[in-house]
Write a protein that holds these residues in place. Structure first.
Motif, PDB file in Angstrom:
ATOM      1  N   ILE A   1       1.243  -1.139  -0.018  1.00  0.00           N
ATOM      2  CA  ILE A   1      -0.207   0.303  -0.231  1.00  0.00           C
ATOM      3  C   ILE A   1       1.076   1.092   0.168  1.00  0.00           C
ATOM      4  O   ILE A   1       0.540   2.003  -0.306  1.00  0.00           O
ATOM      5  CB  ILE A   1      -0.977   0.240   1.176  1.00  0.00           C
ATOM      6  N   GLY A   2       2.072   1.200   0.502  1.00  0.00           N
ATOM      7  CA  GLY A   2       3.072   2.625   0.548  1.00  0.00           C
ATOM      8  C   GLY A   2       3.366   2.340  -0.511  1.00  0.00           C
ATOM      9  O   GLY A   2       3.924   3.718  -1.075  1.00  0.00           O
ATOM     10  N   ILE A   3       4.041   1.653  -1.570  1.00  0.00           N
ATOM     11  CA  ILE A   3       4.237   2.068  -2.327  1.00  0.00           C
ATOM     12  C   ILE A   3       3.196   2.626  -3.589  1.00  0.00           C
ATOM     13  O   ILE A   3       4.005   3.149  -4.685  1.00  0.00           O
ATOM     14  CB  ILE A   3       5.233   0.476  -2.942  1.00  0.00           C
ATOM     15  N   LEU A   4       2.269   1.679  -3.653  1.00  0.00           N
ATOM     16  CA  LEU A   4       1.108   2.262  -4.577  1.00  0.00           C
ATOM     17  C   LEU A   4       0.811   3.240  -4.222  1.00  0.00           C
ATOM     18  O   LEU A   4       0.779   4.709  -5.444  1.00  0.00           O
ATOM     19  CB  LEU A   4      -0.019   1.011  -4.583  1.00  0.00           C
ATOM     20  N   ALA A   5       0.999   4.168  -3.057  1.00  0.00           N
ATOM     21  CA  ALA A   5       1.157   5.580  -2.799  1.00  0.00           C
ATOM     22  C   ALA A   5       1.451   6.414  -2.908  1.00  0.00           C
ATOM     23  O   ALA A   5       1.390   7.859  -3.636  1.00  0.00           O
ATOM     24  CB  ALA A   5       0.316   5.572  -1.093  1.00  0.00           C
ATOM     25  N   ALA A   6       3.318   6.101  -2.526  1.00  0.00           N
ATOM     26  CA  ALA A   6       4.468   7.329  -3.308  1.00  0.00           C
ATOM     27  C   ALA A   6       4.484   7.581  -5.098  1.00  0.00           C
ATOM     28  O   ALA A   6       4.425   8.301  -5.404  1.00  0.00           O
ATOM     29  CB  ALA A   6       5.667   6.189  -2.946  1.00  0.00           C
ATOM     30  N   VAL A   7       3.672   6.260  -5.175  1.00  0.00           N
ATOM     31  CA  VAL A   7       3.839   6.330  -6.842  1.00  0.00           C
ATOM     32  C   VAL A   7       2.284   7.114  -7.441  1.00  0.00           C
ATOM     33  O   VAL A   7       2.660   7.910  -8.181  1.00  0.00           O
ATOM     34  CB  VAL A   7       3.362   4.717  -7.512  1.00  0.00           C
ATOM     35  N   ALA A   8       0.790   7.083  -6.712  1.00  0.00           N
ATOM     36  CA  ALA A   8       0.035   7.854  -7.708  1.00  0.00           C
ATOM     37  C   ALA A   8      -0.279   8.856  -6.704  1.00  0.00           C
ATOM     38  O   ALA A   8      -1.410   9.348  -7.120  1.00  0.00           O
ATOM     39  CB  ALA A   8      -1.287   6.876  -6.529  1.00  0.00           C
ATOM     40  N   LEU A   9       0.264   8.928  -5.722  1.00  0.00           N
ATOM     41  CA  LEU A   9      -0.110  10.855  -5.037  1.00  0.00           C
ATOM     42  C   LEU A   9       0.785  11.691  -6.308  1.00  0.00           C
ATOM     43  O   LEU A   9       0.050  12.520  -6.698  1.00  0.00           O
ATOM     44  CB  LEU A   9       0.952  10.484  -3.588  1.00  0.00           C
ATOM     45  N   PRO A  10       1.827  11.126  -6.428  1.00  0.00           N
ATOM     46  CA  PRO A  10       3.115  12.361  -7.716  1.00  0.00           C
ATOM     47  C   PRO A  10       1.925  12.744  -8.994  1.00  0.00           C
ATOM     48  O   PRO A  10       1.507  13.726  -9.085  1.00  0.00           O
ATOM     49  CB  PRO A  10       3.735  12.009  -6.875  1.00  0.00           C
ATOM     50  N   SER A  11       1.075  11.568  -9.207  1.00  0.00           N
ATOM     51  CA  SER A  11       1.163  10.941 -10.137  1.00  0.00           C
ATOM     52  C   SER A  11      -0.374  12.141 -10.328  1.00  0.00           C
ATOM     53  O   SER A  11      -0.640  13.061 -11.252  1.00  0.00           O
ATOM     54  CB  SER A  11       0.253   9.972 -10.973  1.00  0.00           C
ATOM     55  N   TYR A  12      -1.433  12.003  -9.136  1.00  0.00           N
ATOM     56  CA  TYR A  12      -2.474  12.781  -8.689  1.00  0.00           C
ATOM     57  C   TYR A  12      -2.109  14.145  -8.305  1.00  0.00           C
ATOM     58  O   TYR A  12      -2.816  15.382  -9.397  1.00  0.00           O
ATOM     59  CB  TYR A  12      -3.640  11.986  -7.569  1.00  0.00           C
ATOM     60  N   ARG A  13      -1.261  14.555  -7.944  1.00  0.00           N
ATOM     61  CA  ARG A  13      -1.147  15.989  -7.841  1.00  0.00           C
ATOM     62  C   ARG A  13      -0.555  16.332  -9.622  1.00  0.00           C
ATOM     63  O   ARG A  13      -1.159  17.620  -9.485  1.00  0.00           O
ATOM     64  CB  ARG A  13       0.337  16.288  -6.975  1.00  0.00           C
ATOM     65  N   GLN A  14       0.620  15.796 -10.207  1.00  0.00           N
ATOM     66  CA  GLN A  14       0.656  16.499 -11.707  1.00  0.00           C
ATOM     67  C   GLN A  14      -0.888  16.384 -11.933  1.00  0.00           C
ATOM     68  O   GLN A  14      -1.557  17.882 -12.573  1.00  0.00           O
ATOM     69  CB  GLN A  14       1.540  15.569 -12.149  1.00  0.00           C
ATOM     70  N   TYR A  15      -2.351  15.609 -12.570  1.00  0.00           N
ATOM     71  CA  TYR A  15      -3.134  16.063 -12.956  1.00  0.00           C
ATOM     72  C   TYR A  15      -3.902  16.945 -12.372  1.00  0.00           C
ATOM     73  O   TYR A  15      -4.796  17.596 -13.226  1.00  0.00           O
ATOM     74  CB  TYR A  15      -3.480  14.347 -12.934  1.00  0.00           C
ATOM     75  N   VAL A  16      -3.867  17.045 -10.412  1.00  0.00           N
ATOM     76  CA  VAL A  16      -4.792  18.218 -10.589  1.00  0.00           C
ATOM     77  C   VAL A  16      -4.442  19.459 -10.761  1.00  0.00           C
ATOM     78  O   VAL A  16      -4.593  20.549 -11.324  1.00  0.00           O
ATOM     79  CB  VAL A  16      -4.355  18.164  -9.128  1.00  0.00           C
ATOM     80  N   THR A  17      -2.232  19.745 -10.895  1.00  0.00           N
ATOM     81  CA  THR A  17      -1.678  21.333 -11.764  1.00  0.00           C
ATOM     82  C   THR A  17      -2.528  21.181 -13.361  1.00  0.00           C
ATOM     83  O   THR A  17      -2.835  22.329 -13.167  1.00  0.00           O
ATOM     84  CB  THR A  17      -0.566  20.646 -11.742  1.00  0.00           C
ATOM     85  N   ARG A  18      -2.398  19.870 -13.849  1.00  0.00           N
ATOM     86  CA  ARG A  18      -2.768  20.817 -14.896  1.00  0.00           C
ATOM     87  C   ARG A  18      -4.412  20.912 -15.530  1.00  0.00           C
ATOM     88  O   ARG A  18      -4.281  21.301 -16.261  1.00  0.00           O
ATOM     89  CB  ARG A  18      -2.286  19.219 -16.250  1.00  0.00           C
ATOM     90  N   ALA A  19      -4.937  20.097 -14.803  1.00  0.00           N
ATOM     91  CA  ALA A  19      -6.440  20.178 -15.414  1.00  0.00           C
ATOM     92  C   ALA A  19      -6.682  21.965 -14.414  1.00  0.00           C
ATOM     93  O   ALA A  19      -7.065  22.824 -15.013  1.00  0.00           O
ATOM     94  CB  ALA A  19      -7.041  19.695 -13.940  1.00  0.00           C
ATOM     95  N   ASN A  20      -6.222  22.452 -13.608  1.00  0.00           N
ATOM     96  CA  ASN A  20      -6.346  24.134 -12.401  1.00  0.00           C
ATOM     97  C   ASN A  20      -5.874  24.798 -14.112  1.00  0.00           C
ATOM     98  O   ASN A  20      -5.770  26.058 -14.318  1.00  0.00           O
ATOM     99  CB  ASN A  20      -5.494  24.328 -11.272  1.00  0.00           C
ATOM    100  N   ARG A  21      -4.902  24.376 -14.472  1.00  0.00           N
ATOM    101  CA  ARG A  21      -3.602  24.736 -15.898  1.00  0.00           C
ATOM    102  C   ARG A  21      -5.017  25.316 -16.658  1.00  0.00           C
ATOM    103  O   ARG A  21      -5.285  26.249 -18.127  1.00  0.00           O
ATOM    104  CB  ARG A  21      -2.825  24.664 -16.236  1.00  0.00           C
ATOM    105  N   SER A  22      -5.321  24.155 -17.288  1.00  0.00           N
ATOM    106  CA  SER A  22      -6.569  24.283 -18.062  1.00  0.00           C
ATOM    107  C   SER A  22      -7.728  25.724 -17.651  1.00  0.00           C
ATOM    108  O   SER A  22      -8.819  25.624 -18.626  1.00  0.00           O
ATOM    109  CB  SER A  22      -6.743  22.694 -18.657  1.00  0.00           C
ATOM    110  N   ALA A  23      -8.003  25.181 -16.984  1.00  0.00           N
ATOM    111  CA  ALA A  23      -9.338  25.955 -16.350  1.00  0.00           C
ATOM    112  C   ALA A  23      -8.980  27.719 -16.158  1.00  0.00           C
ATOM    113  O   ALA A  23      -9.740  27.869 -16.957  1.00  0.00           O
ATOM    114  CB  ALA A  23      -9.866  26.130 -14.992  1.00  0.00           C
ATOM    115  N   VAL A  24      -8.093  27.799 -16.063  1.00  0.00           N
ATOM    116  CA  VAL A  24      -7.096  28.954 -15.907  1.00  0.00           C
ATOM    117  C   VAL A  24      -7.456  29.391 -17.973  1.00  0.00           C
ATOM    118  O   VAL A  24      -7.343  30.087 -18.692  1.00  0.00           O
ATOM    119  CB  VAL A  24      -5.701  29.385 -15.418  1.00  0.00           C
TER     120      VAL A  24
END
Length: 152
Positions: A21-44
Motif C-alpha cells: 500500500i505504501g509503494i502504491l501511494a508513493a507512485v499514485a500521489l505525485p501522478s494525482y498532484r500533477q493531474y490536478v495541476t494540469r487541470a487547474n492550468r487548463s481551467a485558467v
C-alpha cells in the motif's frame, strides 16, 4: 491429540500488505498532484480565452479595451470557482491616448491577460508559472519549461 487452529493474519502478512500500500501511494500521489495541476492550468486557460473574447467585444462597443482592477467586472466576468484561489487573473490595456483604465502608449490598442498561480498551484506548477495572452493571440509562460507546448 488436541489441535487448535488459529485464524487471522500473521505479522509478516500484515507488514507485506502495508508495504505494498505504501509503494502504491508513493507512485499514485505525485501522478494525482500533477493531474490536478494540469487541470487547474487548463481551467485558467479557458477562462483567459473567454476574457480575450470579451475584450474584443468590449473594444467594439467602447473603442478601448477594459483594463485595471475593474477589467473583469467591466467585461461582465468573475473568476470561475475552479480558478478561484488557484490563479489571480488580471487584464491590462494600452491605447494611443489614456482612456478608461488604459495607459497611453504609441501604437495600436493592446491588452494583456495575465494569470499568476497562487497557493499550492504556484508550488506545484513551476514548469509553467505565470501565463499571459495578448490581443494578437500570443501566449507566453514564465516557468522553467523550455517548450511553450508544455504549458499551452
Amino acid at each position: 491429540m488436541n489441535s487448535t487452529k488459529y485464524r487471522g493474519f500473521t505479522l509478516i502478512e500484515l507488514m507485506i500488505t502495508v508495504a505494498i500500500i505504501g509503494i502504491l501511494a508513493a507512485v499514485a500521489l505525485p501522478s494525482y498532484r500533477q493531474y490536478v495541476t494540469r487541470a487547474n492550468r487548463s481551467a485558467v486557460q479557458g477562462f483567459m480565452l473567454t476574457v480575450a473574447n470579451k475584450q474584443e467585444q468590449y473594444l467594439l462597443g467602447n473603442s478601448y479595451y477594459a483594463g485595471g482592477s475593474t477589467a473583469l467586472a467591466d467585461l461582465g466576468l468573475s473568476l470561475p470557482s475552479e480558478v478561484t484561489g488557484k490563479y489571480a487573473v488580471t487584464a491590462s490595456c494600452t491605447m494611443t491616448t489614456a482612456i478608461g483604465n488604459c495607459t497611453a502608449v504609441a501604437g495600436a490598442p493592446a491588452y494583456t491577460i495575465t494569470a499568476t498561480p497562487s497557493g499550492s498551484q504556484a508550488t506545484n506548477d513551476t514548469k509553467c508559472a505565470t501565463l499571459t495572452l495578448n490581443q494578437q493571440g500570443t501566449k507566453t509562460m514564465s516557468g522553467t519549461s523550455t517548450a511553450l507546448s508544455d504549458c499551452w
